[in-house]
Design an enzyme around this catalytic site. Structure first.
Site, PDB file in Angstrom:
ATOM      1  CB  SER A  46       5.352  -2.320   4.736  1.00 56.29           C
ATOM      2  OG  SER A  46       4.520  -2.741   3.699  1.00 56.29           O
ATOM      3  CD  GLU A  69       1.872  -7.830  -2.567  1.00 52.60           C
ATOM      4  OE1 GLU A  69       2.469  -6.777  -2.892  1.00 52.60           O
ATOM      5  OE2 GLU A  69       1.776  -8.229  -1.390  1.00 52.60           O
TER       6      GLU A  69
HETATM    7  C1  LIG Z   1      -2.308  -9.507   5.364  1.00 54.55           C
HETATM    8  C2  LIG Z   1      -1.196  -8.516   5.133  1.00 54.55           C
HETATM    9  C3  LIG Z   1       0.030  -8.971   4.679  1.00 54.55           C
HETATM   10  C4  LIG Z   1       1.082  -8.059   4.463  1.00 54.55           C
HETATM   11  N1  LIG Z   1       2.290  -8.550   4.068  1.00 54.55           N
HETATM   12  C5  LIG Z   1       3.332  -7.702   3.837  1.00 54.55           C
HETATM   13  C6  LIG Z   1       4.611  -8.198   3.463  1.00 54.55           C
HETATM   14  O1  LIG Z   1       4.841  -9.417   3.361  1.00 54.55           O
HETATM   15  N2  LIG Z   1       5.596  -7.332   3.218  1.00 54.55           N
HETATM   16  C7  LIG Z   1       5.424  -5.977   3.338  1.00 54.55           C
HETATM   17  O2  LIG Z   1       6.384  -5.249   3.075  1.00 54.55           O
HETATM   18  N3  LIG Z   1       4.219  -5.459   3.741  1.00 54.55           N
HETATM   19  C8  LIG Z   1       3.165  -6.296   3.994  1.00 54.55           C
HETATM   20  N4  LIG Z   1       1.939  -5.800   4.415  1.00 54.55           N
HETATM   21  C9  LIG Z   1       1.796  -4.363   4.640  1.00 54.55           C
HETATM   22  C10 LIG Z   1       0.900  -3.674   3.612  1.00 54.55           C
HETATM   23  O3  LIG Z   1       1.529  -3.574   2.361  1.00 54.55           O
HETATM   24  C11 LIG Z   1       0.557  -2.294   4.198  1.00 54.55           C
HETATM   25  O4  LIG Z   1      -0.190  -2.502   5.392  1.00 54.55           O
HETATM   26  C12 LIG Z   1      -0.272  -1.479   3.231  1.00 54.55           C
HETATM   27  O5  LIG Z   1       0.485  -1.102   2.116  1.00 54.55           O
HETATM   28  C13 LIG Z   1      -0.851  -0.209   3.921  1.00 54.55           C
HETATM   29  O6  LIG Z   1       0.151   0.501   4.550  1.00 54.55           O
HETATM   30  P1  LIG Z   1      -0.025   0.986   6.075  1.00 54.55           P
HETATM   31  O7  LIG Z   1      -0.423  -0.189   6.895  1.00 54.55           O
HETATM   32  O8  LIG Z   1       1.243   1.693   6.441  1.00 54.55           O
HETATM   33  O9  LIG Z   1      -1.247   1.980   6.060  1.00 54.55           O
HETATM   34  P2  LIG Z   1      -1.219   3.519   5.636  1.00 54.55           P
HETATM   35  O10 LIG Z   1      -0.476   3.667   4.360  1.00 54.55           O
HETATM   36  O11 LIG Z   1      -0.732   4.331   6.801  1.00 54.55           O
HETATM   37  O12 LIG Z   1      -2.738   3.800   5.378  1.00 54.55           O
HETATM   38  C14 LIG Z   1      -3.672   4.133   6.410  1.00 54.55           C
HETATM   39  C15 LIG Z   1      -5.010   4.472   5.762  1.00 54.55           C
HETATM   40  O13 LIG Z   1      -4.860   5.656   4.931  1.00 54.55           O
HETATM   41  C16 LIG Z   1      -5.324   5.382   3.616  1.00 54.55           C
HETATM   42  N5  LIG Z   1      -4.518   6.106   2.617  1.00 54.55           N
HETATM   43  C17 LIG Z   1      -3.167   6.197   2.588  1.00 54.55           C
HETATM   44  N6  LIG Z   1      -2.768   6.925   1.510  1.00 54.55           N
HETATM   45  C18 LIG Z   1      -3.878   7.253   0.833  1.00 54.55           C
HETATM   46  C19 LIG Z   1      -4.125   8.006  -0.363  1.00 54.55           C
HETATM   47  N7  LIG Z   1      -3.119   8.520  -1.078  1.00 54.55           N
HETATM   48  N8  LIG Z   1      -5.413   8.156  -0.768  1.00 54.55           N
HETATM   49  C20 LIG Z   1      -6.448   7.646  -0.043  1.00 54.55           C
HETATM   50  N9  LIG Z   1      -6.282   6.936   1.108  1.00 54.55           N
HETATM   51  C21 LIG Z   1      -5.009   6.745   1.545  1.00 54.55           C
HETATM   52  C22 LIG Z   1      -5.131   3.882   3.429  1.00 54.55           C
HETATM   53  O14 LIG Z   1      -5.965   3.374   2.410  1.00 54.55           O
HETATM   54  C23 LIG Z   1      -5.504   3.357   4.816  1.00 54.55           C
HETATM   55  O15 LIG Z   1      -6.910   3.257   4.942  1.00 54.55           O
HETATM   56  C24 LIG Z   1       0.885  -6.674   4.682  1.00 54.55           C
HETATM   57  C25 LIG Z   1      -0.358  -6.234   5.168  1.00 54.55           C
HETATM   58  C26 LIG Z   1      -1.389  -7.140   5.397  1.00 54.55           C
HETATM   59  C27 LIG Z   1      -2.697  -6.640   5.931  1.00 54.55           C
END
Ligand SMILES: Cc1cc2nc3c(=O)[nH]c(=O)nc-3n(C[C@H](O)[C@H](O)[C@H](O)COP(=O)(O)OP(=O)(O)OC[C@H]3O[C@@H](n4cnc5c(N)ncnc54)[C@H](O)[C@@H]3O)c2cc1C
Length: 404
Positions: free
Chosen positions: A138, A253
């Site tokens: 991410s 995962e």
């Molecule tokens: C407990 C935890 C552990 C994690 N560990 C890791 C890790 O070890 N390594 C790593 O790389 N990442 C990690 N992450 C990050 C995680 O993969 C991301 O938080 C996740 O993929 C969401 O991305 P974002 O936070 O950028 O949210 P965004 O992608 O910005 O999303 C924001 C909102 O928009 C919605 N949304 C986005 N796109 C769409 C779509 N196409 N259709 C409908 N809704 C949509 C999402 O569902 C969400 O509600 C972790 C996150 C958590 C909570």
């Protein structure tokens, strides 16, 4: 020995029992309220190292990577080896934690996409806990839309030079190595210019900054990469073809998160009794409904894990399982809050600590490993065959596509 168990399985069960009796503490009465939740960084680090030490013990006893080939440090066993180990280990307070999840993600990815040298070098070190891995996927502008990532890797002879930022990287501050996705061809469409690299976290230019959470612990980090050199021999899969191994990681995962289940039902029952709500028909109904979800989940998890071990997809999409777990976790958190709400705000008794983790943490699984919305999109497209989301930038170079 379980009734009617074949001799080979009974022998393995006896071996596991002897190992556990010699190396682990039986689960105690107070343990039902145990949590994987840390309030200080020191506590989190101690736990991380305890899991690593346990992994080493398993490895030395021939009990790590039970279904992985022997030449890569595994036991070369069958799915029943894992089943029996899990059945026996359930009675013991064995350390469980993050290392196990990155093994579940990366080991099958190296088996499917890695070179023979990578498998021989990295798999035994991973299975023994010598190398703990983190996931560097991410970015601030690339979460759900992971393929839009911007961290750059530029080829320089036999190395790539990496510059960029990652975020939400669980356990990165304790990890020895990271699986990293980087943009190697900005002129290709976004999915086609990404390379999957294996990075030494001690390399010059890697800076890990823990993100302190409200609890005081730092489950996640920001990772800054400045001029970090990664040998070309540490590319997994093809250069510019990193999306394929990345998808393998994400699939495993989801299966891992889903396959773990949440197993809170005995604690919800105990909580209901403690607060005099065990006779309340609505509470009873919600607990029963949760129990049914748990049973369904564990059966779904078994099916996916068995298919993953065979290297196939197994008819049940991991996104479905991940979604089911996330919903189940939310519902159990809601129910715990309904039964004992204000106690989640008091840190004192073990049950209050568990309750706090349950209520505060109930949405983490809905985000980590891909949000519920993204999992629903996956199910819509992969399982139901519905049309993909419209993408007006389909086939256009990454550098011309808008990013958040
Ligand atoms: C407990 C935890 C552990 C994690 N560990 C890791 C890790 O070890 N390594 C790593 O790389 N990442 C990690 N992450 C990050 C995680 O993969 C991301 O938080 C996740 O993929 C969401 O991305 P974002 O936070 O950028 O949210 P965004 O992608 O910005 O999303 C924001 C909102 O928009 C919605 N949304 C986005 N796109 C769409 C779509 N196409 N259709 C409908 N809704 C949509 C999402 O569902 C969400 O509600 C972790 C996150 C958590 C909570």
């Amino acid at each position: 020995m379980a009734a009617g168990e074949p001799e080979e399985q009974a022998r393995f069960r006896a071996e596991v029992r002897a190992f556990l009796a010699a190396n682990a503490e039986p689960r105690r009465e107070s343990d039902p309220w145990a949590v994987n939740f840390h309030t200080t960084d020191e506590e989190a680090r101690r736990h991380f190292e305890a899991v690593r030490a346990w992994q080493r013990k398993l490895f030395d006893a021939g009990l790590a990577g039970l279904t992985y080939p022997k030449e890569y440090g595994g036991r070369g066993g069958q799915p029943w080896h894992e089943r029996i180990y899990n059945e026996e280990a359930a009675a013991y307070a064995v350390p469980r934690g993050y290392i196990t999840s990155t093994i579940a993600m990366l080991a099958p990815t190296l088996l499917a996409h890695g070179t023979e040298e990578q498998r021989r070098h990295y798999l035994p070190r991973m299975l023994s806990g010598e190398d703990a891995w983190c996931q560097l996927f991410s970015e601030p502008g690339a979460g759900s839309d992971l393929a839009s990532l911007a961290c750059r890797a530029v080829r320089d002879g036999d190395e790539f030079v990496v510059d960029g930022q990652k975020v939400w990287n669980s356990g990165a501050q304790y990890s020895d190595r990271g699986m990293l996705l980087a943009r190697t061809n900005p002129d290709a469409p976004k999915h086609e210019g990404i390379t999957f690299l294996l990075v030494d976290m001690r390399s010059p230019g890697v800076e890990v900054r823990p993100l302190v959470q409200a609890t005081g612990a730092s489950g996640f980090n920001e990772v800054f990469l400045t001029g970090v050199r990664v040998p070309v021999s540490d590319v997994v899969g093809e250069i510019d073809g990193g999306w394929a191994p990345a998808r393998t990681v994400l699939r495993h995962e989801s299966a891992f998160i889903g396959g773990g289940g949440v197993q809170v039902n005995p604690r919800l029952v105990a909580l209901a009794r403690m607060f005099g709500a065990a006779g309340d028909p609505v509470v009873r109904q919600r607990v029963a409904s949760h129990y049914i979800r748990e049973r369904v989940l564990s059966l779904m998890g078994e099916r996916i894990k068995a298919a993953a071990r065979r290297g196939g997809r197994g008819g049940l999409d991991p996104s479905l399982l991940k979604l089911f777990v996330a919903e189940s976790r939310r519902l159990s958190g809601d129910l715990a809050a309904a039964i004992a709400g204000p106690h989640a705000l008091v840190a004192g008794e073990p049950f209050q600590r568990w309750l706090h983790a349950e209520v505060v943490g109930r949405f983490a699984i809905s985000i980590g490993g891909g949000t519920n919305e993204v999992q629903r999109n996956n199910v819509a497209e992969r399982v139901l065959g519905l049309p993909r989301e419209p993408n007006p930038y389909q086939g256009r170079p990454w550098r011309e596509t808008p990013r958040s």
